[in-house]
Write an enzyme that holds these catalytic residues in place. Structure first.
Site, PDB file in Angstrom:
ATOM      1  N   SER A 110     -16.718  12.979 -12.108  1.00 46.43           N
ATOM      2  CA  SER A 110     -17.223  14.129 -11.356  1.00 46.43           C
ATOM      3  C   SER A 110     -18.114  13.642 -10.217  1.00 46.43           C
ATOM      4  O   SER A 110     -17.686  12.814  -9.420  1.00 46.43           O
ATOM      5  CB  SER A 110     -17.948  15.095 -12.299  1.00 46.43           C
ATOM      6  OG  SER A 110     -18.189  16.335 -11.654  1.00 46.43           O
ATOM      7  N   ASP A 229      -9.012  23.059 -12.605  1.00 46.12           N
ATOM      8  CA  ASP A 229     -10.454  22.917 -12.338  1.00 46.12           C
ATOM      9  C   ASP A 229     -11.017  24.191 -11.713  1.00 46.12           C
ATOM     10  O   ASP A 229     -10.585  24.609 -10.643  1.00 46.12           O
ATOM     11  CB  ASP A 229     -10.690  21.727 -11.403  1.00 46.12           C
ATOM     12  CG  ASP A 229     -12.114  21.200 -11.465  1.00 46.12           C
ATOM     13  OD1 ASP A 229     -13.015  21.992 -11.777  1.00 46.12           O
ATOM     14  OD2 ASP A 229     -12.310  19.998 -11.212  1.00 46.12           O
ATOM     15  N   HIS A 294     -11.886  21.022 -15.620  1.00 43.57           N
ATOM     16  CA  HIS A 294     -12.719  19.945 -15.097  1.00 43.57           C
ATOM     17  C   HIS A 294     -13.172  18.989 -16.192  1.00 43.57           C
ATOM     18  O   HIS A 294     -13.745  19.395 -17.209  1.00 43.57           O
ATOM     19  CB  HIS A 294     -13.949  20.547 -14.405  1.00 43.57           C
ATOM     20  CG  HIS A 294     -14.808  19.545 -13.710  1.00 43.57           C
ATOM     21  ND1 HIS A 294     -14.381  18.830 -12.610  1.00 43.57           N
ATOM     22  CD2 HIS A 294     -16.085  19.116 -13.953  1.00 43.57           C
ATOM     23  CE1 HIS A 294     -15.345  18.032 -12.200  1.00 43.57           C
ATOM     24  NE2 HIS A 294     -16.386  18.164 -12.999  1.00 43.57           N
TER      25      HIS A 294
END
Length: 312
Positions: A110, A229, A294
């Site tokens: 991330s 996501d 995600h």
């Protein structure tokens, strides 16, 4: 007798030396990890991830980046702090690790992905070889991610970021604000942001050719997008995509479907502000997807880590 042993030693030396050289060269290239938002350098999840990589690449040295050694403080540093100062700290940290002095592969999870890219562009000493980023926000975000119901630290940071995202305090102290790129308020973003505008070389008078040289020096930049996501908005930021700057009436534009500008249509790419085009044209940019939300990596990371981590 001594002459006999000397003769034998001289005969065996090339063999022993070759075995030592083979042993050294057979050691996997070290790996640097940078965790994502809400995590810490040695959380249960990060330790498990490292252990699985060690099983895949026996003997690999893994360094997990930390801003604070204390786990709670390190997690907090993912929400609050100055990214530019954190990067400087990490550059010193990596340069002090003897195992990394000849270079390393890197995985950014991330926001850790764009932070590692920033390290490559600004410092890259010791140098990165391959960089894999999972669900990273390379072109920023146009909305602040939501928080779990009882994650009060996240909720406070989110409110602070959204209330005055381009204010001086947020740009100096709220991590997510420092990569918030609002297509409906781009002039203010360009005027106030000191992190993302820098690593993307968006301000003409401050463009740094070293950033482009360093990024283009990577062997591979592997960009992983999560198909479902909803945390990274837009999700295509993981592939250097961004929402198009709206034309005409902004309020009307909000009501229509958002247009995504892909990497190869970005001015950043076409004019090669950061060396991304040069890297791509030599076959160094790899696009991959993981099915799911995600950071729900499942097993999709294994093939990538097998191929792009631990080369000898």
């Amino acid at each position: 007798m001594n002459l006999l042993w000397l003769s034998i030693s001289l005969l065996l030396f090339p063999v022993i030396y070759a075995q030592i050289q083979t042993s050294v060269s057979a050691t996997p290239r070290p790996l640097v990890l940078w965790h994502g938002l809400g995590d810490s350098h040695s959380s249960v999840g990060m330790l498990e991830f490292s252990a699985q990589i060690e099983n895949m690449h026996p003997g690999i040295y893994i360094h997990s980046v930390y801003i604070e050694e204390d786990l709670d403080k390190d997690r907090k540093a993912g929400f609050y702090g100055n990214v530019n100062k954190q990067l400087e700290l990490v550059a010193h940290q990596l340069s002090a690790v003897p195992e990394l002095e000849n270079g390393f592969d890197a995985i950014g999870l991330s926001q850790g992905g764009q932070f590692l890219r920033a390290y490559v562009e600004r410092y890259n000493s010791p140098p990165a070889h391959n960089l894999i980023t999972f669900g990273s926000q390379h072109m920023g975000i146009s909305d602040i991610p939501g928080c779990a119901r009882y994650d009060f630290l996240c909720q406070i940071a989110r409110r602070a970021a959204k209330s005055a995202v381009y204010g001086e305090w947020a740009q100096e102290n709220v991590i997510q604000a420092q990569y918030f790129r609002d297509p409906y308020n781009l002039p203010e973003y360009l005027r106030t942001n000191l992190f993302l505008t820098s690593i993307n070389n968006e301000i003409p008078e401050y463009r740094n050719q070293t950033f482009a040289k360093n990024l283009a020096s990577l062997n591979k930049l592997v960009l992983v997008l999560f198909t479902e996501d909803k945390t990274v908005v837009p999700k295509e930021s993981a592939w250097f995509g961004s929402e198009a700057i709206p034309d005409g009436n902004a309020k009307q534009a909000v009501l229509t479907a958002k247009t995504i500008v892909p990497m190869r249509s970005q001015p950043l790419y076409q004019e090669d502000w950061i060396g991304l085009r040069q890297l791509d044209e030599k076959g160094g940019v790899v696009f991959k997807t993981c099915r799911g939300a995600h950071m729900q990596m499942g097993n999709c990371w294994k093939e990538l880590v097998q191929e792009f981590v631990g080369g000898m």
